[in-house]
Design a protein around this motif. Structure first.
Motif, short mmCIF file in Angstrom:
data_model
loop_
_atom_site.label_atom_id
_atom_site.label_comp_id
_atom_site.label_asym_id
_atom_site.label_seq_id
_atom_site.Cartn_x
_atom_site.Cartn_y
_atom_site.Cartn_z
N ILE A 62 35.90 -51.97 -35.67
CA ILE A 62 34.49 -53.08 -35.95
C ILE A 62 34.59 -53.80 -37.11
O ILE A 62 34.05 -55.85 -37.22
CB ILE A 62 33.70 -52.04 -36.11
CG1 ILE A 62 32.72 -51.16 -35.52
CG2 ILE A 62 32.07 -52.57 -36.25
CD1 ILE A 62 32.12 -50.00 -35.34
N THR A 63 35.65 -53.70 -38.13
CA THR A 63 35.90 -54.74 -39.54
C THR A 63 36.94 -55.60 -38.57
O THR A 63 36.96 -56.89 -38.86
CB THR A 63 36.01 -53.63 -40.04
OG1 THR A 63 35.51 -53.31 -40.91
CG2 THR A 63 36.87 -55.06 -41.81
N GLU A 64 37.86 -55.25 -37.89
CA GLU A 64 38.63 -56.08 -37.34
C GLU A 64 38.45 -57.12 -36.28
O GLU A 64 38.35 -58.23 -35.83
CB GLU A 64 40.20 -55.31 -36.58
CG GLU A 64 40.70 -54.39 -37.38
CD GLU A 64 41.96 -53.37 -37.09
OE1 GLU A 64 41.93 -53.69 -35.36
OE2 GLU A 64 42.53 -52.93 -37.41
N ALA A 65 37.37 -56.83 -35.12
CA ALA A 65 36.79 -57.28 -34.50
C ALA A 65 35.32 -59.05 -35.14
O ALA A 65 35.44 -59.77 -34.72
CB ALA A 65 35.66 -56.83 -33.52
N VAL A 66 35.60 -57.92 -35.94
CA VAL A 66 34.65 -59.21 -37.14
C VAL A 66 35.25 -60.51 -37.72
O VAL A 66 35.18 -61.27 -37.67
CB VAL A 66 33.82 -58.36 -38.40
CG1 VAL A 66 33.05 -59.59 -39.36
CG2 VAL A 66 32.45 -57.63 -37.59
N GLU A 67 36.45 -59.93 -38.22
CA GLU A 67 38.16 -60.59 -38.64
C GLU A 67 38.20 -61.89 -37.63
O GLU A 67 38.47 -62.87 -38.22
CB GLU A 67 38.94 -59.62 -39.49
CG GLU A 67 38.25 -59.50 -40.81
CD GLU A 67 39.58 -58.04 -41.79
OE1 GLU A 67 39.95 -58.08 -40.42
OE2 GLU A 67 39.41 -57.94 -41.90
N ALA A 75 30.79 -57.72 -32.94
CA ALA A 75 31.77 -56.80 -32.99
C ALA A 75 31.27 -54.96 -32.54
O ALA A 75 31.99 -54.77 -31.95
CB ALA A 75 32.09 -56.95 -34.93
N VAL A 76 30.12 -54.57 -32.82
CA VAL A 76 29.50 -53.27 -32.54
C VAL A 76 29.83 -52.88 -31.42
O VAL A 76 30.92 -51.92 -30.95
CB VAL A 76 28.46 -52.96 -33.26
CG1 VAL A 76 27.93 -51.40 -32.71
CG2 VAL A 76 28.59 -52.84 -35.39
N GLN A 77 29.54 -53.67 -30.44
CA GLN A 77 29.03 -53.92 -29.06
C GLN A 77 30.08 -53.49 -29.04
O GLN A 77 30.70 -53.35 -27.68
CB GLN A 77 28.43 -54.98 -28.65
CG GLN A 77 27.40 -54.13 -27.39
CD GLN A 77 26.62 -53.29 -27.42
OE1 GLN A 77 26.16 -53.24 -27.93
NE2 GLN A 77 26.72 -52.36 -26.43
N LYS A 78 31.14 -55.03 -29.08
CA LYS A 78 32.79 -54.84 -28.28
C LYS A 78 32.65 -53.92 -28.51
O LYS A 78 34.26 -53.20 -27.65
CB LYS A 78 33.41 -56.16 -29.06
CG LYS A 78 34.85 -56.26 -28.66
CD LYS A 78 35.87 -56.96 -29.65
CE LYS A 78 36.80 -57.08 -29.15
NZ LYS A 78 37.97 -55.61 -28.41
N VAL A 79 33.89 -53.03 -29.98
CA VAL A 79 33.54 -51.40 -29.72
C VAL A 79 33.84 -50.54 -28.74
O VAL A 79 34.12 -49.23 -28.46
CB VAL A 79 34.13 -51.85 -31.10
CG1 VAL A 79 34.60 -50.12 -31.67
CG2 VAL A 79 34.84 -52.29 -32.04
N GLN A 80 32.34 -50.75 -28.94
CA GLN A 80 31.87 -49.25 -28.11
C GLN A 80 31.54 -49.86 -26.86
O GLN A 80 32.25 -48.84 -26.07
CB GLN A 80 29.76 -49.28 -28.72
CG GLN A 80 29.52 -48.85 -27.56
CD GLN A 80 30.19 -47.36 -27.11
OE1 GLN A 80 30.53 -46.62 -28.47
NE2 GLN A 80 29.74 -46.09 -27.12
N GLY A 81 31.75 -51.05 -26.14
CA GLY A 81 32.43 -50.98 -25.03
C GLY A 81 33.70 -50.89 -24.67
O GLY A 81 34.23 -50.30 -23.51
N ASP A 82 35.00 -50.90 -25.42
CA ASP A 82 35.91 -50.75 -25.15
C ASP A 82 36.42 -49.20 -24.90
O ASP A 82 37.02 -48.56 -24.14
CB ASP A 82 36.67 -51.06 -26.91
CG ASP A 82 37.25 -52.90 -26.63
OD1 ASP A 82 37.01 -53.15 -25.60
OD2 ASP A 82 37.34 -53.19 -27.65
N MET A 83 35.94 -48.88 -25.70
CA MET A 83 35.52 -46.69 -26.15
C MET A 83 35.02 -46.34 -25.00
O MET A 83 35.49 -45.52 -24.77
CB MET A 83 34.70 -46.20 -27.70
CG MET A 83 35.56 -47.31 -28.73
SD MET A 83 33.96 -45.91 -30.22
CE MET A 83 34.97 -44.81 -30.28
N ARG A 84 34.03 -47.24 -24.05
CA ARG A 84 33.12 -45.93 -23.30
C ARG A 84 34.03 -47.02 -22.05
O ARG A 84 34.52 -46.15 -21.42
CB ARG A 84 31.69 -47.45 -23.01
CG ARG A 84 31.12 -46.31 -21.44
CD ARG A 84 30.17 -47.59 -21.38
NE ARG A 84 29.16 -48.18 -22.80
CZ ARG A 84 28.73 -49.10 -23.33
NH1 ARG A 84 29.73 -50.11 -22.51
NH2 ARG A 84 27.95 -49.14 -23.92
#
Length: 238
Positions: A62-67, A75-84
């Motif tokens: 999540i931190t890297e997505a924000v960066e 960022a939270v939604q992107k990481v969850q989409g990748d994990m899903r």
């Protein structure tokens, strides 16, 4: 998510850290206040959920997505989409079932980012209700008042889903894999949930209601008998 691109990356990183800390504190308080027994599989599940929430790899992604320039929510939604995407491709059913736990965590973190810690207000709930959802994680289930919650119906889920194990520990019936139930039921409908037989009846007629009432009274009577015996010493008839 109203804004995807961050105007101030440093400010978004601070928001993420504060939301994660707030979420961890709320989860600890939720599990400590839970009336689930202190041992058994259900307690292990809740401790595993706590470990998921503290996973450094998840928080780092999540931190890297924000960066990279995203807002905290995006960022939270992107990481969850990748994990899903990855977990839906898994061949092991156990891994796919953990997706509900991770969805729960994502929703919980988004609520803390938005400043809304609880999914619903107690005043919005009737004195007795059955909860119907597509899927659910074990901690989200504990957000609801167990004194009012009388049953759980899921469009997805399975008998081994974490939320089902926790619900059984609280003696709340759960029926999963009820196809299209969300499109067939309306708020305020009378619903019967039979966890023993895995059956859900929407808008039952009077005969069904009377039969269910009789069965509930029989079950209450049996429980009272068991409670009267529970503290007696174990001894055989001879």
């Amino acid at each position: 998510i109203r804004q995807v691109v961050a105007e101030d990356t440093h400010a978004e990183l601070i928001r993420v850290r504060r939301a994660v800390d707030s979420m961890h504190g709320a989860i600890d308080a939720l599990l400590e206040a839970s009336d689930v027994a202190s041992d058994g599989e259900h307690r292990d599940i809740l401790e595993t959920y706590r470990m998921f929430a503290a996973d450094l790899g998840w928080i780092q992604r999540i931190t890297e997505a924000v960066e990279s320039g995203l807002t905290a929510e995006a960022a939270v939604q992107k990481v969850q989409g990748d994990m899903r995407l990855r977990m839906n491709q898994a061949t092991e059913p156990y891994l796919r079932e953990r997706l509900a736990d991770l969805e729960d965590l994502t929703n919980r973190l988004q609520r803390h980012l938005g400043g809304a810690a609880a999914p619903t207000s107690e005043s919005e709930l009737p004195e007795e209700f059955i909860l119907i959802a597509r899927n659910m994680g074990p901690a989200e289930f504990l957000d609801y008042d167990r004194g009012r919650l009388k049953g759980l119906v899921l469009e997805e889920g399975s008998p081994n889903a974490h939320v089902a194990v926790v619900a059984r520990a609280l003696d709340i019936p759960v029926v999963g894999r009820v196809k299209d139930v969300l499109s067939r039921v309306e708020p305020g409908d009378m619903v019967v949930v039979n966890g023993d037989e895995g059956a859900v009846v929407l808008r039952p007629n009077e005969d069904v209601i009377q039969a269910v009432d009789a069965r509930i009274k029989l079950r209450v009577g049996q429980r009272q008998q068991y409670e009267a015996l529970r503290d007696l010493p174990a001894a055989s008839k001879d």
